[in-house]
Design an enzyme around this catalytic site. Structure first.
Site, PDB file in Angstrom:
ATOM      1  N   CYS A 130       0.810  -1.225   0.000  1.00 23.81           N
ATOM      2  CA  CYS A 130       0.000   0.000   0.000  1.00 23.81           C
ATOM      3  C   CYS A 130       0.842   1.273   0.000  1.00 23.81           C
ATOM      4  O   CYS A 130       0.320   2.369  -0.181  1.00 23.81           O
ATOM      5  CB  CYS A 130      -0.957   0.006   1.180  1.00 23.81           C
ATOM      6  N   HIS A 255      -2.779   7.077   2.449  1.00 20.20           N
ATOM      7  CA  HIS A 255      -3.282   5.796   1.963  1.00 20.20           C
ATOM      8  C   HIS A 255      -4.650   5.559   2.588  1.00 20.20           C
ATOM      9  O   HIS A 255      -4.831   5.724   3.797  1.00 20.20           O
ATOM     10  CB  HIS A 255      -2.300   4.678   2.337  1.00 20.20           C
ATOM     11  N   ASN A 285     -10.239  -0.099   0.739  1.00 19.29           N
ATOM     12  CA  ASN A 285      -8.766  -0.032   0.679  1.00 19.29           C
ATOM     13  C   ASN A 285      -8.313  -0.627  -0.656  1.00 19.29           C
ATOM     14  O   ASN A 285      -8.426  -1.830  -0.861  1.00 19.29           O
ATOM     15  CB  ASN A 285      -8.201  -0.817   1.871  1.00 19.29           C
TER      16      ASN A 285
HETATM   17  O1  UT7 Z   1      -3.559  -1.285   3.909  1.00 18.12           O
HETATM   18  C1  UT7 Z   1      -2.874  -1.791   5.031  1.00 18.12           C
HETATM   19  C2  UT7 Z   1      -3.456  -3.065   5.502  1.00 18.12           C
HETATM   20  N1  UT7 Z   1      -4.462  -3.086   6.490  1.00 18.12           N
HETATM   21  C3  UT7 Z   1      -5.047  -2.160   7.267  1.00 18.12           C
HETATM   22  O2  UT7 Z   1      -4.844  -0.993   7.180  1.00 18.12           O
HETATM   23  C4  UT7 Z   1      -6.012  -2.651   8.309  1.00 18.12           C
HETATM   24  C5  UT7 Z   1      -5.700  -2.147   9.682  1.00 18.12           C
HETATM   25  N2  UT7 Z   1      -6.643  -2.631  10.674  1.00 18.12           N
HETATM   26  C6  UT7 Z   1      -7.931  -2.293  10.716  1.00 18.12           C
HETATM   27  O3  UT7 Z   1      -8.397  -1.536   9.892  1.00 18.12           O
HETATM   28  C7  UT7 Z   1      -8.771  -2.836  11.848  1.00 18.12           C
HETATM   29  O4  UT7 Z   1      -7.962  -3.582  12.739  1.00 18.12           O
HETATM   30  C8  UT7 Z   1      -9.945  -3.732  11.357  1.00 18.12           C
HETATM   31  C9  UT7 Z   1     -10.992  -2.848  10.663  1.00 18.12           C
HETATM   32  C10 UT7 Z   1      -9.448  -4.802  10.410  1.00 18.12           C
HETATM   33  C11 UT7 Z   1     -10.653  -4.395  12.548  1.00 18.12           C
HETATM   34  O5  UT7 Z   1     -11.086  -3.406  13.449  1.00 18.12           O
HETATM   35  P1  UT7 Z   1     -10.714  -3.546  15.004  1.00 18.12           P
HETATM   36  O6  UT7 Z   1     -11.321  -2.390  15.671  1.00 18.12           O
HETATM   37  O7  UT7 Z   1      -9.220  -3.686  15.119  1.00 18.12           O
HETATM   38  O8  UT7 Z   1     -11.462  -4.881  15.399  1.00 18.12           O
HETATM   39  P2  UT7 Z   1     -10.916  -6.134  16.207  1.00 18.12           P
HETATM   40  O9  UT7 Z   1     -10.143  -7.027  15.317  1.00 18.12           O
HETATM   41  O10 UT7 Z   1     -10.296  -5.657  17.483  1.00 18.12           O
HETATM   42  O11 UT7 Z   1     -12.276  -6.861  16.578  1.00 18.12           O
HETATM   43  C12 UT7 Z   1     -13.227  -6.239  17.457  1.00 18.12           C
HETATM   44  C13 UT7 Z   1     -14.455  -7.113  17.585  1.00 18.12           C
HETATM   45  C14 UT7 Z   1     -14.150  -8.571  17.927  1.00 18.12           C
HETATM   46  O12 UT7 Z   1     -15.191  -9.030  18.788  1.00 18.12           O
HETATM   47  P3  UT7 Z   1     -14.990  -9.070  20.389  1.00 18.12           P
HETATM   48  O13 UT7 Z   1     -13.804  -9.971  20.611  1.00 18.12           O
HETATM   49  O14 UT7 Z   1     -14.722  -7.641  20.790  1.00 18.12           O
HETATM   50  O15 UT7 Z   1     -16.292  -9.602  20.855  1.00 18.12           O
HETATM   51  C15 UT7 Z   1     -14.250  -9.300  16.609  1.00 18.12           C
HETATM   52  O16 UT7 Z   1     -14.607 -10.635  16.735  1.00 18.12           O
HETATM   53  O17 UT7 Z   1     -15.145  -7.155  16.327  1.00 18.12           O
HETATM   54  C16 UT7 Z   1     -15.365  -8.535  15.944  1.00 18.12           C
HETATM   55  N3  UT7 Z   1     -15.319  -8.614  14.475  1.00 18.12           N
HETATM   56  C17 UT7 Z   1     -16.372  -8.368  13.697  1.00 18.12           C
HETATM   57  N4  UT7 Z   1     -17.643  -8.019  13.966  1.00 18.12           N
HETATM   58  C18 UT7 Z   1     -18.468  -7.819  12.932  1.00 18.12           C
HETATM   59  C19 UT7 Z   1     -14.246  -8.904  13.702  1.00 18.12           C
HETATM   60  N5  UT7 Z   1     -14.596  -8.855  12.398  1.00 18.12           N
HETATM   61  C20 UT7 Z   1     -15.915  -8.516  12.366  1.00 18.12           C
HETATM   62  C21 UT7 Z   1     -16.825  -8.314  11.330  1.00 18.12           C
HETATM   63  N6  UT7 Z   1     -18.091  -7.963  11.655  1.00 18.12           N
HETATM   64  N7  UT7 Z   1     -16.485  -8.426  10.026  1.00 18.12           N
END
Ligand code: UT7
Length: 334
Positions: A130, A255, A285
């Site tokens: 990216c 980005h 993204n």
């Molecule tokens: O281009 C460079 C590459 N990547 C990036 O820039 C991505 C960087 N990271 C992110 O954007 C974020 O980490 C994400 C958007 C991918 C995830 O957001 P987050 O706030 O970090 O969520 P998390 O992984 O901490 O998960 C929070 C909660 C979890 O549930 P509990 O354990 O709090 O009950 C997950 O199980 O959200 C849950 N969860 C979902 N819920 C609904 C995980 N995926 C989903 C989903 N829908 N698709």
């Protein structure tokens, strides 16, 4: 060769998107998630896809022949940028195709794109994930400094082909697109006022996709945390090298990874939201394509005037990062 001319400028830009829109409601048919969760966590409402579960294969014998999907998007964006500049590929010295989703292992995707555009000057792919477009822009300015007259920089991706559509932790993030800019030698000073690139190869496991594997795997929270810190550090270096401050920046083009990451970076840099370019709501993204998409949208909306300073900043798998302070000069008078 542009003998004796050391200045460079972005003189044309254009974008291309696949037709298929994939909304968060479409994603909800794949796994347990919600539109509200995706919007709150990422700012993304929809993305475009050239492949994947919502796209039906194009009928054989389509006008683009056997060209791969990243090449098709790249060609569309690049040919529009050339057309807007009143130029043809024959007048391009180098094509830099920034992509992390190349169509084939061999050759580089830039080769069929060069062929479609009649470019014979030289062509190569840049894969810095990216951060790719920032690497491409800095490389273009370097080639201009070394005597090239016109470098076409394209960020093009079909991440839909390397997304694991069953992985609810990241499948909702990615989209397909291409954005192209033409960098030309011009009299006067360079437009690249300050830049920084970097890599930390010990962080490969944070985001990767293997040949023949199930698609993208990512440790989202870890990427999030490091991305904010690394991008702020890099952008600060570029600002310092350009001898300008955040208040001198007319437009910040980060980005487009996640609106929360983008605003955390802007806030830490001290750049207000209204001076930050964002297209993530509509495109998701799109990796290497995201910065030229956001730049083109801002330029087309009249948010840039000649003399404005633009700050580009990207980060990605690798981990890689890159940033640049660039003086905007406006479109080429063709
Ligand atoms: O281009 C460079 C590459 N990547 C990036 O820039 C991505 C960087 N990271 C992110 O954007 C974020 O980490 C994400 C958007 C991918 C995830 O957001 P987050 O706030 O970090 O969520 P998390 O992984 O901490 O998960 C929070 C909660 C979890 O549930 P509990 O354990 O709090 O009950 C997950 O199980 O959200 C849950 N969860 C979902 N819920 C609904 C995980 N995926 C989903 C989903 N829908 N698709």
């Amino acid at each position: 060769m542009a003998n004796g001319i050391t200045g460079c400028a972005i003189t044309s830009w254009a974008t291309a998107l696949p037709e298929q829109i994939v909304t968060n409601f479409d994603i909800m048919t794949l796994f347990d998630t919600s539109d509200q969760w995706i919007v709150e966590r990422t700012g993304i409402r929809q993305r475009r896809a050239a492949d994947g579960p919502f796209v039906h294969p194009a009928p054989s014998g389509s006008p683009e022949g056997g060209m791969g999907t990243t090449a098709k998007l790249a060609t569309r964006a690049a040919s529009s940028a050339l057309e807007k500049a009143g130029l043809t590929g024959r007048e391009v010295d180098l094509l830099l195709l920034c992509t992390t989703s190349s169509d084939q292992l061999v050759p580089a995707t830039s080769s069929p794109v060069a062929h479609a555009l009649s470019i014979r000057g030289g062509a190569m792919d840049i894969n810095a994930a990216c951060a790719g477009f920032t690497y491409g822009l800095i490389t273009a300015a370097s080639f201009i400094g070394a005597g090239a007259e016109r470098v076409l920089v394209v960020g093009a991706e079909t991440l839909s082909r390397i997304t694991n559509w069953h992985d609810r932790t990241n499948a909702f993030l990615f989209g397909d697109a291409a954005g192209a800019v033409l960098v030309e030698a011009v009299p006067g000073d360079t437009s690249l006022l300050g830049w920084d690139i970097g890599v930390d190869g010990s962080l490969v496991e944070l985001c990767y996709a293997d040949h023949g594997g199930t698609g993208m795997a990512m440790r989202g929270q870890e990427v999030f945390r490091r991305a904010v810190r690394i991008t702020v550090e890099s952008a600060s270096k570029s600002l310092e090298r350009a001898k300008v401050g955040p208040s001198d920046i007319a437009l910040f083009v980060p980005h487009q990874a996640n609106s929360r990451i983008m605003s955390a970076i802007a806030e830490r840099l001290g750049i207000p939201g209204e001076r930050t370019a964002s297209v993530i709501e509509e495109t998701g993204n799109t990796s290497s394509a995201s910065i030229p998409l956001a730049l083109a949208a801002a330029a087309d909306a009249g948010r840039l005037t000649p003399g404005d300073l633009v700050l580009f900043a990207g980060f990605g798998a690798g981990m890689t990062w890159g940033s640049a302070v660039w003086r905007w000069t406006g479109a080429r008078a063709s």
